[in-house]
Write a protein that holds these residues in place. Sequence first.
Motif, PDB file in Angstrom:
ATOM      1  N   ILE A   1       0.840  -1.195   0.000  1.00 16.66           N
ATOM      2  CA  ILE A   1       0.000   0.000   0.000  1.00 16.66           C
ATOM      3  C   ILE A   1       0.878   1.248   0.000  1.00 16.66           C
ATOM      4  O   ILE A   1       0.600   2.211  -0.706  1.00 16.66           O
ATOM      5  N   ILE A   2       1.961   1.223   0.784  1.00 17.12           N
ATOM      6  CA  ILE A   2       2.861   2.375   0.850  1.00 17.12           C
ATOM      7  C   ILE A   2       3.494   2.627  -0.515  1.00 17.12           C
ATOM      8  O   ILE A   2       3.570   3.767  -0.972  1.00 17.12           O
ATOM      9  N   GLN A   3       3.936   1.559  -1.175  1.00 19.21           N
ATOM     10  CA  GLN A   3       4.583   1.706  -2.476  1.00 19.21           C
ATOM     11  C   GLN A   3       3.571   2.154  -3.521  1.00 19.21           C
ATOM     12  O   GLN A   3       3.896   2.977  -4.377  1.00 19.21           O
ATOM     13  N   ALA A   4       2.358   1.642  -3.487  1.00 20.58           N
ATOM     14  CA  ALA A   4       1.323   2.056  -4.439  1.00 20.58           C
ATOM     15  C   ALA A   4       0.991   3.530  -4.259  1.00 20.58           C
ATOM     16  O   ALA A   4       0.801   4.265  -5.230  1.00 20.58           O
ATOM     17  N   ARG A   5       0.933   4.003  -3.011  1.00 27.45           N
ATOM     18  CA  ARG A   5       0.685   5.417  -2.741  1.00 27.45           C
ATOM     19  C   ARG A   5       1.817   6.271  -3.304  1.00 27.45           C
ATOM     20  O   ARG A   5       1.590   7.338  -3.861  1.00 27.45           O
ATOM     21  N   PHE A   6       3.037   5.774  -3.182  1.00 27.95           N
ATOM     22  CA  PHE A   6       4.170   6.508  -3.731  1.00 27.95           C
ATOM     23  C   PHE A   6       4.037   6.647  -5.248  1.00 27.95           C
ATOM     24  O   PHE A   6       4.208   7.734  -5.795  1.00 27.95           O
ATOM     25  N   TYR A   7       3.724   5.537  -5.947  1.00 30.21           N
ATOM     26  CA  TYR A   7       3.601   5.598  -7.398  1.00 30.21           C
ATOM     27  C   TYR A   7       2.404   6.440  -7.829  1.00 30.21           C
ATOM     28  O   TYR A   7       2.423   7.056  -8.891  1.00 30.21           O
ATOM     29  N   GLY A   8       1.359   6.473  -7.025  1.00 31.00           N
ATOM     30  CA  GLY A   8       0.169   7.241  -7.369  1.00 31.00           C
ATOM     31  C   GLY A   8       0.271   8.718  -7.048  1.00 31.00           C
ATOM     32  O   GLY A   8      -0.216   9.562  -7.802  1.00 31.00           O
ATOM     33  N   LEU A   9       0.917   9.069  -5.907  1.00 30.53           N
ATOM     34  CA  LEU A   9       0.970  10.467  -5.476  1.00 30.53           C
ATOM     35  C   LEU A   9       2.380  10.967  -5.188  1.00 30.53           C
ATOM     36  O   LEU A   9       2.761  12.047  -5.626  1.00 30.53           O
ATOM     37  N   GLY A  10       3.127  10.202  -4.421  1.00 30.22           N
ATOM     38  CA  GLY A  10       4.425  10.656  -3.931  1.00 30.22           C
ATOM     39  C   GLY A  10       5.427  10.964  -5.020  1.00 30.22           C
ATOM     40  O   GLY A  10       6.245  11.875  -4.888  1.00 30.22           O
ATOM     41  N   ILE A  11       5.349  10.235  -6.106  1.00 35.84           N
ATOM     42  CA  ILE A  11       6.292  10.453  -7.201  1.00 35.84           C
ATOM     43  C   ILE A  11       6.110  11.847  -7.797  1.00 35.84           C
ATOM     44  O   ILE A  11       7.056  12.474  -8.246  1.00 35.84           O
ATOM     45  N   PHE A  12       4.867  12.370  -7.777  1.00 35.30           N
ATOM     46  CA  PHE A  12       4.594  13.706  -8.310  1.00 35.30           C
ATOM     47  C   PHE A  12       5.063  14.811  -7.362  1.00 35.30           C
ATOM     48  O   PHE A  12       5.298  15.926  -7.783  1.00 35.30           O
ATOM     49  N   LYS A  13       5.168  14.473  -6.090  1.00 35.18           N
ATOM     50  CA  LYS A  13       5.604  15.444  -5.081  1.00 35.18           C
ATOM     51  C   LYS A  13       7.107  15.421  -4.872  1.00 35.18           C
ATOM     52  O   LYS A  13       7.625  16.161  -4.060  1.00 35.18           O
ATOM     53  N   GLY A  14       7.818  14.553  -5.581  1.00 34.17           N
ATOM     54  CA  GLY A  14       9.263  14.464  -5.451  1.00 34.17           C
ATOM     55  C   GLY A  14       9.717  13.724  -4.208  1.00 34.17           C
ATOM     56  O   GLY A  14      10.865  13.864  -3.782  1.00 34.17           O
ATOM     57  N   GLU A  15       8.846  12.897  -3.636  1.00 30.18           N
ATOM     58  CA  GLU A  15       9.217  12.124  -2.451  1.00 30.18           C
ATOM     59  C   GLU A  15      10.211  11.025  -2.823  1.00 30.18           C
ATOM     60  O   GLU A  15      10.294  10.609  -3.974  1.00 30.18           O
ATOM     61  N   HIS A  16      10.949  10.571  -1.833  1.00 31.50           N
ATOM     62  CA  HIS A  16      11.892   9.471  -2.047  1.00 31.50           C
ATOM     63  C   HIS A  16      11.138   8.152  -1.994  1.00 31.50           C
ATOM     64  O   HIS A  16      10.091   8.042  -1.375  1.00 31.50           O
ATOM     65  N   HIS A  17      11.726   7.130  -2.627  1.00 29.31           N
ATOM     66  CA  HIS A  17      11.111   5.799  -2.608  1.00 29.31           C
ATOM     67  C   HIS A  17      10.957   5.335  -1.162  1.00 29.31           C
ATOM     68  O   HIS A  17      11.914   5.367  -0.401  1.00 29.31           O
ATOM     69  N   PRO A  18       9.772   4.872  -0.767  1.00 28.75           N
ATOM     70  CA  PRO A  18       9.578   4.414   0.608  1.00 28.75           C
ATOM     71  C   PRO A  18      10.334   3.128   0.922  1.00 28.75           C
ATOM     72  O   PRO A  18      10.710   2.883   2.054  1.00 28.75           O
ATOM     73  N   ILE A  19      10.556   2.302  -0.096  1.00 24.79           N
ATOM     74  CA  ILE A  19      11.290   1.052   0.086  1.00 24.79           C
ATOM     75  C   ILE A  19      12.408   1.037  -0.951  1.00 24.79           C
ATOM     76  O   ILE A  19      12.238   0.526  -2.061  1.00 24.79           O
ATOM     77  N   PRO A  20      13.559   1.618  -0.620  1.00 27.72           N
ATOM     78  CA  PRO A  20      14.641   1.694  -1.611  1.00 27.72           C
ATOM     79  C   PRO A  20      15.222   0.313  -1.901  1.00 27.72           C
ATOM     80  O   PRO A  20      15.230  -0.563  -1.035  1.00 27.72           O
ATOM     81  N   PRO A  21      15.716   0.105  -3.129  1.00 27.20           N
ATOM     82  CA  PRO A  21      16.302  -1.189  -3.470  1.00 27.20           C
ATOM     83  C   PRO A  21      17.632  -1.397  -2.763  1.00 27.20           C
ATOM     84  O   PRO A  21      18.351  -0.447  -2.473  1.00 27.20           O
ATOM     85  N   THR A  22      17.933  -2.646  -2.473  1.00 26.93           N
ATOM     86  CA  THR A  22      19.211  -3.020  -1.881  1.00 26.93           C
ATOM     87  C   THR A  22      19.816  -4.126  -2.735  1.00 26.93           C
ATOM     88  O   THR A  22      19.164  -4.653  -3.638  1.00 26.93           O
ATOM     89  N   LYS A  23      21.054  -4.503  -2.433  1.00 30.98           N
ATOM     90  CA  LYS A  23      21.665  -5.609  -3.170  1.00 30.98           C
ATOM     91  C   LYS A  23      20.885  -6.900  -2.961  1.00 30.98           C
ATOM     92  O   LYS A  23      20.755  -7.715  -3.859  1.00 30.98           O
ATOM     93  N   GLU A  24      20.385  -7.091  -1.755  1.00 33.15           N
ATOM     94  CA  GLU A  24      19.667  -8.323  -1.424  1.00 33.15           C
ATOM     95  C   GLU A  24      18.251  -8.340  -1.999  1.00 33.15           C
ATOM     96  O   GLU A  24      17.713  -9.393  -2.304  1.00 33.15           O
ATOM     97  N   GLN A  25      17.613  -7.176  -2.094  1.00 27.81           N
ATOM     98  CA  GLN A  25      16.226  -7.116  -2.546  1.00 27.81           C
ATOM     99  C   GLN A  25      16.070  -5.923  -3.483  1.00 27.81           C
ATOM    100  O   GLN A  25      15.809  -4.809  -3.051  1.00 27.81           O
TER     101      GLN A  25
END
Length: 122
Positions: A1-25
């Motif tokens: 839900i957090i990631q979907a909200r980011f793609y729907g709204l947060g990306i337009f506001k310039g927010e950072h990714h809520p779950i940043p990628p790592t080497k493991e994931q």
Amino acid sequence: IIQARFYGLGIFKGEHHPIPPTKEQKFNPLQQLTYVTIMFAAIPALILTGLLLLFPEYAPDQFLGMGGVWPVAVLHYLIGIGLTAFLISHVYIITTGKTVTHDFKKMINGLEEVVVHKETQK
């Protein structure tokens, strides 16, 4: 839900990714769920319905309470629309980086530049 909200709204506001990628994931939970659904449900269903349309003599006489190949054709069409929306969303996400083409290489090879911040010591 957090990631979907980011793609729907947060990306337009310039927010950072809520779950940043790592080497493991390297995929966030929404990406993982989407790719599993696409690869293990949508693509096989598209292939199966396509084969049934190609060889209608193997199609069931009744499908979802309706006769003929028509329900198979509708299901094939709907899956095709969903996969087309998936493709269009990928093209859109590519353009949301620092520049219009910044995320293109990341989308193709699956690798992302990770900025490592040094921790300040007291």
